[in-house]
Enzyme design. Structure first.
Site, short mmCIF file in Angstrom:
data_model
loop_
_atom_site.label_atom_id
_atom_site.label_comp_id
_atom_site.label_asym_id
_atom_site.label_seq_id
_atom_site.Cartn_x
_atom_site.Cartn_y
_atom_site.Cartn_z
N GLU A 240 8.81 1.23 6.32
CA GLU A 240 8.47 2.08 7.46
C GLU A 240 8.23 3.53 7.05
O GLU A 240 7.43 4.24 7.64
CB GLU A 240 9.59 2.03 8.51
N THR B 243 4.84 -1.01 18.65
CA THR B 243 4.17 -0.15 17.67
C THR B 243 2.93 -0.85 17.10
O THR B 243 1.92 -0.20 16.81
CB THR B 243 5.11 0.29 16.52
N GLU C 2 8.82 -3.41 17.52
CA GLU C 2 7.82 -3.65 16.48
C GLU C 2 6.51 -4.10 17.12
O GLU C 2 5.44 -3.70 16.69
CB GLU C 2 8.31 -4.70 15.48
N GLU D 287 7.36 7.79 14.21
CA GLU D 287 7.58 7.20 12.88
C GLU D 287 8.47 8.10 12.02
O GLU D 287 9.32 7.62 11.26
CB GLU D 287 6.26 6.96 12.15
N HIS E 49 4.82 4.97 6.90
CA HIS E 49 4.00 5.17 8.10
C HIS E 49 3.92 6.63 8.50
O HIS E 49 2.84 7.19 8.68
CB HIS E 49 4.54 4.32 9.27
N HIS F 155 6.79 -7.00 10.62
CA HIS F 155 8.18 -6.71 11.02
C HIS F 155 8.52 -7.42 12.33
O HIS F 155 9.63 -7.92 12.50
CB HIS F 155 8.39 -5.20 11.18
N ASP G 136 1.64 -3.79 9.19
CA ASP G 136 3.07 -3.78 8.80
C ASP G 136 3.95 -4.08 10.01
O ASP G 136 4.92 -4.84 9.92
CB ASP G 136 3.47 -2.37 8.31
N GLU G 137 3.63 -3.44 11.12
CA GLU G 137 4.46 -3.62 12.32
C GLU G 137 4.47 -5.09 12.75
O GLU G 137 5.48 -5.62 13.18
CB GLU G 137 3.96 -2.75 13.49
N TRP H 79 0.87 -1.19 0.00
CA TRP H 79 0.00 0.00 0.00
C TRP H 79 0.90 1.23 0.00
O TRP H 79 2.07 1.15 0.43
CB TRP H 79 -0.94 0.00 1.20
FE LIG Z 1 7.96 -0.78 12.78
FE LIG Z 2 6.27 2.04 11.81
#
Ligand SMILES: [Fe+2]
Ligand SMILES: [Fe+2]
Length: 393
Positions: A173, A229, A226, A135, A176, A262, A258-259, A92
């Site tokens: 990242e 977050t 991670e 971020e 974000h 990760h 996403d976090e 995205w």
């Molecule tokens: Fe992250």
């Molecule tokens: Fe992030």
């Protein structure tokens, strides 16, 4: 984020307790330690003096022969870690969630965004801004990863798995802060100039994760972060939905996903280290938890509030976006994820670290309960990010 418990207990080591606050000054001095000590203390130019902390800097604490471990894991990392990256074409992008500036409906879309954001209270915005600023300090985190011995990107375009991961992680990242920044700008609810100043101060200040150029400590730190977050973006998504802003909920939820991906990658690296070097890894985890996980934006400053990070963390705690309980939960999750409790055959030092780690979540929770019992009345603090309006902390 610091874990501030009802204005009394601060659990993260670098979350500006009254002691460390008094040490915040442009004059930096560093004591020597058993390990080599960085020489960067010197004179921090007075003309450029964002707040910083003073403490012993331990560097290169991993013994050189362990560098081989990371070299030997090159292929493993390619097969097991790089697979957690998403191809750019499948990712995205911030624009997917924002008004389209070239469409005719742009102004209507902006009006709708602003109407939805009207339902969100100031304290929510303070937390969202703090998360966005965290971020946006991404250059610091890429720098931090590239301080780690054995896994750093030696050239800026190195083709080792570790370097490829770090650059691609950074690139993922980067979306974000970009997305949250643009959303907050369009909402018209926050003082963008103050926020931009805070970002500039923060990147100028750096961070102090106490990872000692040591990839064991570094990857434990990133595993923790991670997940932290993932939790906090998940909670800002939940609150946005409760306040009726489903688009913002979608934004925060997408970032949280996403976090999570990760987190999976970083926890896998540490899992592998536990497999190869259980004693060294359990001691690294014990060391990191003893030092406490300082949050990435702990040196946050807006030019006005010397305790900005502590204040922001208090609001995050009160709103339930990131709390002391979350800190304990993350540790408990990682202990389970890495099977720390069931490890056998450790040295006596390793065994001590294991005991300490496994008992820590309960100790943190007891501390929190005690602090809750001493709950003080909430006091209002002005936040420059919301035009100096006061927020109860
Ligand atoms: Fe992250
Ligand atoms: Fe992030």
């Amino acid at each position: 984020m610091a874990l501030r418990l009802n204005s009394t207990v601060v659990l993260t080591s670098h979350s500006f307790s009254s002691k460390s606050r008094s040490l915040r000054s442009p004059r930096v001095s560093m004591a020597s330690t058993l390990h080599s000590v960085s020489k960067e203390a010197g004179n921090v130019k007075k003309s450029y003096s964002p707040p910083r902390e003073v403490h012993v800097q331990v560097t290169h604490s991993m013994s050189p022969h362990k560098l081989e471990i990371f070299k030997s894991l090159e292929n493993w990392a390619e097969d097991n870690i790089l697979v957690h990256l998403k191809p750019v074409e499948k990712c995205w992008q911030p624009q997917d969630f924002l008004p389209d500036p070239e469409s005719e409906g742009f102004y209507d879309q902006v009006r709708e965004l602003r109407a939805r954001s009207k339902e969100l209270p100031d304290d929510y915005f303070v937390v969202l801004v703090g998360d966005m600023i965290t971020e946006e300090a991404l250059p610091t985190y890429q720098t931090m990863l590239n301080t780690l011995d054995g896994v750093r990107d030696e050239t800026g375009a190195s083709l080792t798995s570790w370097a490829i991961w770090t650059r691609a992680w950074t690139a993922e990242e980067n979306r974000h802060g970009d997305l949250l920044n643009k959303y907050l700008y369009l909402s018209g609810r926050v003082d963008m100039k103050q926020i931009e100043k805070t970002i500039q101060y923060l990147i100028g200040s750096g961070m102090d994760p106490k990872t000692e150029n040591n990839p064991y400590l570094g990857f434990i730190y990133t595993s923790f972060q991670e997940r932290a977050t993932f939790i906090s973006h998940g909670n800002t998504a939940r609150l946005a939905k409760e306040h009726g802003d489903v688009k913002l909920a979608q934004i925060c939820g997408t970032i949280a996903a996403d976090e999570k991906r990760h987190e999976t990658a970083y926890t896998k690296i540490v899992e592998k280290l536990f497999e190869i070097d259980p004693d060294g890894t359990v001691m690294a985890l014990g060391d990191m938890m003893k030092k406490k996980i300082s949050m990435p934006a702990h040196l946050m400053y807006d030019g006005k509030d010397d305790n900005l990070f502590e204040h922001f963390s208090s609001v995050a705690q009160r709103l339930g976006v990131y709390t002391a309980k979350d800190y304990a939960d993350i540790l408990e999750f990682l202990v389970g994820r890495w099977n720390v409790e069931k490890m056998t055959g450790l040295s006596s030092e390793g065994h001590r670290a294991q005991d300490f780690i496994c008992g820590l979540p309960a100790r943190i929770r007891r501390l929190e309960e005690r602090a809750q019992g001493r709950a003080k009345e909430l006091s209002p603090v002005p936040f420059s990010w919301v035009f100096d309006r006061s927020i109860k902390i």
